[in-house]
Design an enzyme around this catalytic site. Structure first.
Site, short mmCIF file in Angstrom:
data_model
loop_
_atom_site.label_atom_id
_atom_site.label_comp_id
_atom_site.label_asym_id
_atom_site.label_seq_id
_atom_site.Cartn_x
_atom_site.Cartn_y
_atom_site.Cartn_z
N SER A 1 63.26 89.27 6.38
CA SER A 1 64.46 89.85 6.97
C SER A 1 65.78 89.31 6.44
CB SER A 1 64.42 89.71 8.49
OG SER A 1 63.58 90.71 9.03
N TYR B 1 66.88 93.21 18.63
CA TYR B 1 66.53 93.22 17.21
C TYR B 1 65.51 94.32 16.93
CZ TYR B 1 65.83 91.24 12.59
OH TYR B 1 65.79 91.05 11.23
N SER B 2 65.80 95.16 15.94
CA SER B 2 64.88 96.24 15.59
C SER B 2 64.94 96.52 14.10
CB SER B 2 65.22 97.52 16.36
OG SER B 2 64.44 98.60 15.89
N ASN B 3 63.80 96.44 13.44
CA ASN B 3 63.75 96.75 12.02
C ASN B 3 64.02 98.21 11.72
OD1 ASN B 3 62.91 94.11 10.77
ND2 ASN B 3 61.31 94.32 12.30
N GLY C 1 63.66 85.00 8.02
CA GLY C 1 62.81 86.11 7.66
C GLY C 1 61.35 85.71 7.70
#
Length: 413
Positions: A97, A193-195, A352
């Protein structure tokens, strides 16, 4: 937040949760300390890296630059991993990330050029692709206040993360996977938090520029900065010598890991699976970049000093929202970058996690100091199954941040 699955980011507040753990008091370094401080810091970091390997980490890379001289670079590995590769501090590895910081940089470059605006609704660029997209802005995507569900929590993603499904994921396919779920909250209402946010950002970047994400990273960041080991991965191959990443095999996976996440694809090694050959493409704009500690340090310095972005856009990147509404002055998330207080100084950066690779990369506000830590295994943090590794990793990360600020590493407590 944690999803309890191996996702692109392990926990967006990893740096905060580990680095802000209670530590013994540290004293500020004095100008006269000079080289003796560097020698002591190197010895302390070497000791902590070795303790992390002894705790079960297959490999560790540390790089710290306090802005006063030659950076400290350390590599340590378990003996059984040497048949695969002799680890060095210059090796490439998957950034997970931390990719988001580069994607946000690309967006802000286009904002500076007048091709995008942070207030643009996502529906302007991806019409009909995001339910409620007229109310979700690019800024909300970048700072995780959109409310979109995280696509890595969808069961369809599991086999790709484990390396048993070789399908090719595009930004639009990843986005579609995330938005088929109901949103978590109204756009802008809070932080989560969201990808999926960065899958949308990837699709916007591709739509606006007509270029691939790999080309954008190469042409706008890597080549201008001379980053020879930095690229957006489009498959499981590597361009240079690289750190091997490992996860426990099914027989040695801790009991707390769900059955569906115990079988990684890859060669078996000493109770582990070498996942280095697995395709990270499912990470997309949320986590598919490969780099090295030296390259990332150069990237951070260029970013935070204003080389990559004009002052106005850099200020927007540093404008944060609270990660925890109960701590409005605590850890914050900006546009693809995190910040938080620390006993040794306020840091900026990201973390990440992608199978085989857990990374923490931080810098100071001006980019003159940097610290990077890689742990060559990741599932332990996803499922909180190995307190020994967690404790050792936290001690090393804390010491690296203190060394970055030119302060003594905390003594063992």
């Amino acid at each position: 937040m944690r999803s309890r699955v191996p996702r692109v980011v392990t926990a967006s507040a990893l740096v905060v949760s580990l680095a802000l753990a209670a530590t013994p008091a540290v004293a500020a370094a004095t100008p006269a300390a000079g080289r003796s401080d560097t020698t002591a810091q190197r010895a302390r970091l070497q000791e902590l890296a070795r303790k992390l390997v002894d705790a079960g980490a297959p490999g560790v890379i540390v790089r710290v630059d306090d802005g006063r001289g030659r950076p400290v670079e350390i590599a340590a590995q378990a003996p059984w991993t040497r048949r695969d590769h002799l680890l060095t501090a210059a090796d490439e590895y998957r950034m997970g990330s931390n990719t988001k910081t580069m994607m946000a940089t690309l967006v802000l470059q286009l904002v500076a050029e007048g091709r995008l605006a942070l207030a643009d609704p996502v529906d302007k660029w991806l019409p009909g692709k995001v339910p409620g997209g007229t109310a979700i802005t690019l800024r909300m995507l970048l700072n995780h206040t959109s409310g979109l569900f995280d696509y890595t929590k969808d069961a369809a993603m599991r086999r790709s993360m484990l390396g048993t499904d070789r399908r090719r994921w595009t930004s639009e396919k990843l986005l579609a996977l995330g938005v088929k779920h109901a949103p978590l909250f109204a756009p802008g209402a809070k932080w989560s938090y969201s990808n999926t946010n960065y899958a949308a950002i990837g699709a916007v970047l591709e739509r606006v520029t007509g270029a691939s994400l790999a080309d954008l990273v190469r042409d706008r960041i890597a080549r201008p900065l001379g980053l020879e080991h930095t690229y957006f991965a489009t498959d499981g191959t590597w361009r240079g010598t690289h750190a091997h990443g490992y996860e426990p095999d099914a027989a040695h996976m801790p009991p707390g890991v769900p059955a569906g996440f115990r079988h990684f694809a890859g060669p078996r090694r000493h109770g582990h699976v070498d996942v280095s050959g697995n395709d990270p493409g499912w990470g997309g704009a949320a986590g598919a970049v490969v780099s090295s500690t030296r390259d990332w340090s150069r990237f951070f310095t260029a970013l935070m000093s204003g080389t990559l972005l004009p002052a106005a856009q850099l200020a927007q990147m540093r404008t944060t929202v609270p990660v925890d509404p109960r701590q409005p002055d605590g850890p914050g998330y900006g546009l693809g970058i995190q910040t938080g207080p620390h006993p040794c100084g306020t840091f900026w950066g990201h973390d990440g996690g992608i199978p085989g690779y857990l990374t923490v990369n931080v810098t100071d506000r001006a980019g003159g100091r940097t610290a990077m830590v890689l742990v060559a295994t990741e599932s332990w943090i996803e499922f909180e199954t190995d307190p020994k590794i967690a404790e050792a990793a936290g001690a090393l990360q804390t010491a690296a941040i203190c060394a970055m600020f030119g302060k003594p590493a905390p003594a063992a407590g």
